[in-house]
Design a protein around this motif. Sequence first.
Motif, mmCIF file in Angstrom:
data_model
loop_
_atom_site.group_PDB
_atom_site.id
_atom_site.type_symbol
_atom_site.label_atom_id
_atom_site.label_comp_id
_atom_site.label_asym_id
_atom_site.label_seq_id
_atom_site.Cartn_x
_atom_site.Cartn_y
_atom_site.Cartn_z
ATOM 1 N N THR A 26 0.838 -1.215 0.000
ATOM 2 C CA THR A 26 0.000 0.000 0.000
ATOM 3 C C THR A 26 0.860 1.247 0.000
ATOM 4 N N HIS A 27 1.835 1.296 0.927
ATOM 5 C CA HIS A 27 2.691 2.484 1.009
ATOM 6 C C HIS A 27 3.527 2.645 -0.260
ATOM 7 N N GLY A 28 3.981 1.519 -0.813
ATOM 8 C CA GLY A 28 4.742 1.586 -2.054
ATOM 9 C C GLY A 28 3.907 2.122 -3.202
ATOM 10 N N ALA A 29 2.643 1.679 -3.275
ATOM 11 C CA ALA A 29 1.744 2.164 -4.324
ATOM 12 C C ALA A 29 1.481 3.660 -4.159
ATOM 13 N N ILE A 30 1.370 4.095 -2.919
ATOM 14 C CA ILE A 30 1.101 5.518 -2.666
ATOM 15 C C ILE A 30 2.319 6.368 -3.022
ATOM 16 N N ILE A 31 3.517 5.913 -2.680
ATOM 17 C CA ILE A 31 4.726 6.645 -3.070
ATOM 18 C C ILE A 31 4.817 6.732 -4.591
ATOM 19 N N LEU A 32 4.485 5.623 -5.265
ATOM 20 C CA LEU A 32 4.458 5.629 -6.727
ATOM 21 C C LEU A 32 3.420 6.630 -7.228
ATOM 22 N N GLY A 33 2.260 6.680 -6.543
ATOM 23 C CA GLY A 33 1.225 7.646 -6.904
ATOM 24 C C GLY A 33 1.721 9.074 -6.772
ATOM 25 N N PHE A 34 2.479 9.348 -5.709
ATOM 26 C CA PHE A 34 3.046 10.688 -5.532
ATOM 27 C C PHE A 34 3.988 11.028 -6.687
ATOM 28 N N PHE A 35 4.780 10.047 -7.081
ATOM 29 C CA PHE A 35 5.717 10.277 -8.186
ATOM 30 C C PHE A 35 4.958 10.563 -9.479
ATOM 31 N N ILE A 36 3.881 9.810 -9.722
ATOM 32 C CA ILE A 36 3.092 10.005 -10.939
ATOM 33 C C ILE A 36 2.454 11.390 -10.955
ATOM 34 N N VAL A 37 1.918 11.814 -9.801
ATOM 35 C CA VAL A 37 1.324 13.159 -9.724
ATOM 36 C C VAL A 37 2.396 14.222 -9.977
ATOM 37 N N THR A 38 3.579 14.013 -9.443
ATOM 38 C CA THR A 38 4.683 14.954 -9.682
ATOM 39 C C THR A 38 5.004 15.041 -11.163
ATOM 40 N N VAL A 39 5.012 13.903 -11.833
ATOM 41 C CA VAL A 39 5.266 13.886 -13.279
ATOM 42 C C VAL A 39 4.173 14.645 -14.025
#
Length: 810
Positions: free
Chosen positions: A11-24
């Motif tokens: 879950t936390h890994g998916a959320i960190i990935l989500g943060f990266f995607i939003v940043t992109v």
Amino acid sequence: MTNNLKRSILTHGAIILGFFIVTVIVYAPFFFESKQLAQHDILQGLGSNYQLKEYRAETGEEALWNNAMFSGMPAYLTSVQFPGDILTYVYQIFKLGLPNPEGITLVCFICSYIMLLSFGVRPWVAFAGAIAFGLNGFNIISLTAGHNSKIAALAFAPLVLAGIHLAFTRKKYLGIGLTSLGLAMQIYMNHPQITYYLLITVLVYGVFQLYYFWKDHQIKSLLLTLAGLVLAASIAVGANSGKLWTVYEYSKYSIRGKSELKDESKESSGLDKEYAFRYSNGILEPLFLFIPNIYGGSSSQELSTQSATAGALRQAGYNGQQLRDQLKAMPTYWGDQPLTAPYYAGALSFFLFVLGIFVLDQRTKTWLIVVALIGIVLSWGSNFTLLNDLLFDHFPMYNKFRSVTFAICMTLLSINLMGFMALERVLTGMSDKAFRKKLLWSVAICGGTALLLVIAAGALSYRGSIDARLPEWLIDALRTDRKSLLRSDALKALFFILAFSGLIWAYWKNSLKSGLIISGIILLLFVDIFSLTKRFLNKDSFENRPVKTYFKPTEADLYIKSIATSGERVLNLQNPFNEARTSYHHESIGGYHGAKMRRYQDLISACIQAEMSETINVLQSGGSQLPNTPVLNMLNTRFFLAGSSKNAVISNSRSLGNGWIVSNLKEVASADEELSEVCSINPSRTAVIDGSKFSPPNLIAGATGTVKLLSRTPNEIKYTTQTSGKSLAVFSEIYYPKGWKAYIDDQEAEILRVNYILRALPLEKGTHEIRFVFEPTSYYAGNTLTIVGEVLVFLLFIGGIWMERRKSSL
């Protein structure tokens, strides 16, 4: 590894990935087109630091003195690095290796996510809250302007709150370790004003915790927790010893320190009140947290080609690209500030904050409401003098900071934390009747306010102070657009509130699955906050190689570089004290910095501006001979720069060089007398010394001599001198008492201050070797303390994790 732990990691890994995607998504031109955000203040900072970085690259040494700005100043607030600094690598880990400003936004997401988790918010709700905080108007607008350190400091503030709250609640040891790491990183970002606001926030939280622990008869537990947090904070401060020591030392001699002039701000220590409060929110302006265009939004904002202003411009003869260029920066703001922008929290975040007032318990919400109100009141500045004047005059360090509107960051932090705790409370479950009533009250307050603004928009004046400088044919159209902007944003807020309420109502009625409800809420929140983000951070904000373009040397730059020698300075006659492009290429009389040396600013105000104005007048009138400029001459102003062509470079043959010999010394008794005299003397023959601070040496009248520069680096200068008798060598270098040492023939000598800002040394007859060396104790001893502090931070953090794991296994 248990299934719960695996699920948590995923879950936390998916959320960190989500943060990266939003940043992109937010910084798409950077990631997909290799374009960079054109940040004004960052460009100025690069200009200020360029020569220091070049010196570091060439020699491997750190330049502690900056010769490129304001004739010389300590480099502590520009580009100084500390050898062995571990926190810089920790920062890269938090940013996942991204550069700034993209990495700063990612840090905002991650730290606010950790904060919301620590306050009991479930991961995907915390994800939504982190996005809302990372993309709020304060953060995005500040980053587009280049205020990277400000937002980086704010990004780590939630991590500090997370640690403190964990220490007071369920994970004491982890909380203490996290507090130390978070505060060390927050201070490391080097923005004392944001640290100051964080301290106020923490103090409010602490006062309420003191009350509740006392009420629950848990004083012993409170004292133990406080002791641990004090230790954590002390170690965090120690991990920044070098920065804090050098900056504190310099601050006393900067415009943030006390003036020595009796007529200067009543001898106050700190900034002038008018200067500090120049940017103050109007009483109703904080409504931009909810409706960004409540006062027209930004000082200059793009309007569409279908706007009333576009129609007026067409009638005035503007068409095509000329029309589009005019529409890109229209003065839509109609408040009283000279410059501003809407620090939007998000309509839904604001609504959730109001909802939190109804659904959260007193212990959870009261301190956050107090912090939010404090942020608003402080941001009012000169518009609420009853309190703010009192704070400015008496509250410790409050008069050191400019732009009190920054205090709204406390409100934004409170809105985010309280709002998403409220959402978690709603999703956790409430009784039907209680929920219905509280939701309806929140909708009535926020939705009703938005609806009222839509209906009553026509009743407002939309008259701004800027209107007096606009043509009559444009004003009415612009006011029509200001009304449209307000009404449009109010309608958007109303839509988001109703759509969100519908989702919550469906959740309450079990009409949709919880996963769909949370997904819908996340989507609404993202669309809401992203809509404002794209107003200020869009494709037009990015450029191909803005640094290379901005600093591309002109014909004038190349000409000066071809003939200038070390120490010969340049005065850019075009806004010299608010730009650092000149500092990128030359040693500048001007520069760009919010904390220049106070004595240098005194000299600018009393002497340099007048000499500069006279020079400009002579050049504009076609005069062939430059006026006498004694102060600029003693600063070795060898070139005046009036444009970009070679012909725009005016050589000043009267500049006095790197050093010269005088035999006439005029003694005065105060800083006021010294400043008055230095504007009128002939510095080539006479020097002025303040006898109340320095003992004037005995000189032989008529003694002559020469000063020759041998070598010059940021940290060391060497000269050879020849004198016919006892005389005084005056050097065109800024006097700074902390760190500079002088040696005459390898014997240490006292450096005198003459002519208000310059260094001088009394010399005996004959030939002498002179060496100035900059060896500030605050830097070298501070660096050792920094390394020790950083090691202790990591030991405390790792120890906290180990202690919590040990407790859980017992």
